[in-house]
Design an enzyme around this catalytic site. Sequence first.
Site, PDB file in Angstrom:
ATOM      1  N   ASP A  28       0.785   5.506  -9.264  1.00 48.28           N
ATOM      2  CA  ASP A  28       1.469   6.694  -8.986  1.00 48.28           C
ATOM      3  C   ASP A  28       0.580   7.877  -9.497  1.00 48.28           C
ATOM      4  O   ASP A  28      -0.223   7.942 -10.250  1.00 48.28           O
ATOM      5  CB  ASP A  28       2.983   6.956  -9.570  1.00 48.28           C
ATOM      6  CG  ASP A  28       3.623   8.002  -9.597  1.00 48.28           C
ATOM      7  OD1 ASP A  28       3.464   8.873  -8.499  1.00 48.28           O
ATOM      8  OD2 ASP A  28       4.722   8.696 -10.852  1.00 48.28           O
ATOM      9  N   HIS A  45      -6.216  10.789  -3.101  1.00 46.85           N
ATOM     10  CA  HIS A  45      -6.097   9.147  -2.210  1.00 46.85           C
ATOM     11  C   HIS A  45      -7.743   8.660  -2.412  1.00 46.85           C
ATOM     12  O   HIS A  45      -7.125   7.629  -2.618  1.00 46.85           O
ATOM     13  CB  HIS A  45      -5.625   9.408  -1.205  1.00 46.85           C
ATOM     14  CG  HIS A  45      -3.948   9.605  -1.218  1.00 46.85           C
ATOM     15  ND1 HIS A  45      -2.913   9.509  -1.699  1.00 46.85           N
ATOM     16  CD2 HIS A  45      -3.417  11.878  -0.985  1.00 46.85           C
ATOM     17  CE1 HIS A  45      -2.332   9.944  -1.647  1.00 46.85           C
ATOM     18  NE2 HIS A  45      -1.825  10.791  -1.143  1.00 46.85           N
ATOM     19  N   LEU A 139      -7.442 -14.754  -5.969  1.00 50.98           N
ATOM     20  CA  LEU A 139      -5.940 -13.920  -5.919  1.00 50.98           C
ATOM     21  C   LEU A 139      -5.732 -13.319  -4.624  1.00 50.98           C
ATOM     22  O   LEU A 139      -6.473 -13.137  -4.230  1.00 50.98           O
ATOM     23  CB  LEU A 139      -7.266 -12.524  -6.638  1.00 50.98           C
ATOM     24  CG  LEU A 139      -6.145 -11.348  -6.465  1.00 50.98           C
ATOM     25  CD1 LEU A 139      -5.423 -11.847  -7.829  1.00 50.98           C
ATOM     26  CD2 LEU A 139      -6.979 -10.072  -7.107  1.00 50.98           C
TER      27      LEU A 139
END
Length: 253
Positions: A28, A45, A139
């Site tokens: 956020d 972004h 991962l």
Amino acid sequence: MASETAAKMSPDLGSGLRIPVHLGVIMDGNGRWAKARGKRRTEGHVEGVHALRNLVQSCIKHGVGYLTVFSFSSENWTRPAEEVSFIFGLLRRFVASDLQRLMRNNVRIRIIGGRAGLEPSLVRLIEDVEAKTAANTGLVLVVAFNYGGRAEITDAVRRLAKDAAEGRINPADIDEAAISRALYTVDVPDPDIIIRTSGEQRLSNFLLWQSAYAELVFVPENWPDFDEASFLRVLEAYSLRDRRYGGLGATGS
């Protein structure tokens, strides 16, 4: 697999840090980061993607098994169409520019969320990147895209109701484990930690079922400013938590 089991499997670096098996992140503050610098929201972004790349490397370096990031919620469709289109383009560019790096690092990619209504070319891209990385054993990067926790639970309930109506399961056999198996995250352990950046302190419809026993960590940095030092501070805070899962803690209280 429940978070309690995952926590028992967590490696210890010998430095006093307890490493989570599964880390969830609500990324956020991209827009606020940009506004504070007199930039367009879209530039925030772009910087957020850089922060995600860095976090992936930190998770690999420190032995985190699963990383789930909230990249685009089902509620984000209410944002301006230009911004939504830009975010979708970022996903395409992230895959195109980072796929080979992720393959070299043995990263498996999972993308969870609704696919109805997405452009067919974007759905094909999602399916392609999942297929190409499916055999990787390092991962697991789970990208929650066009995702909402309530929608996920609703889909799971509908699936179970259909199975019961068609006689594949007995309604009496529907328990918490059955619901967990019907979720998008069927083969992913529950998160040990959920981080939210930008100082906001809420889950915003992210992994609502899975986060029942997650440790919540809220940090003041906007997402583009979240770096390895921020990550290590989160691990330090997590390492001090006494995870009880409804039982008695290490102190017996």
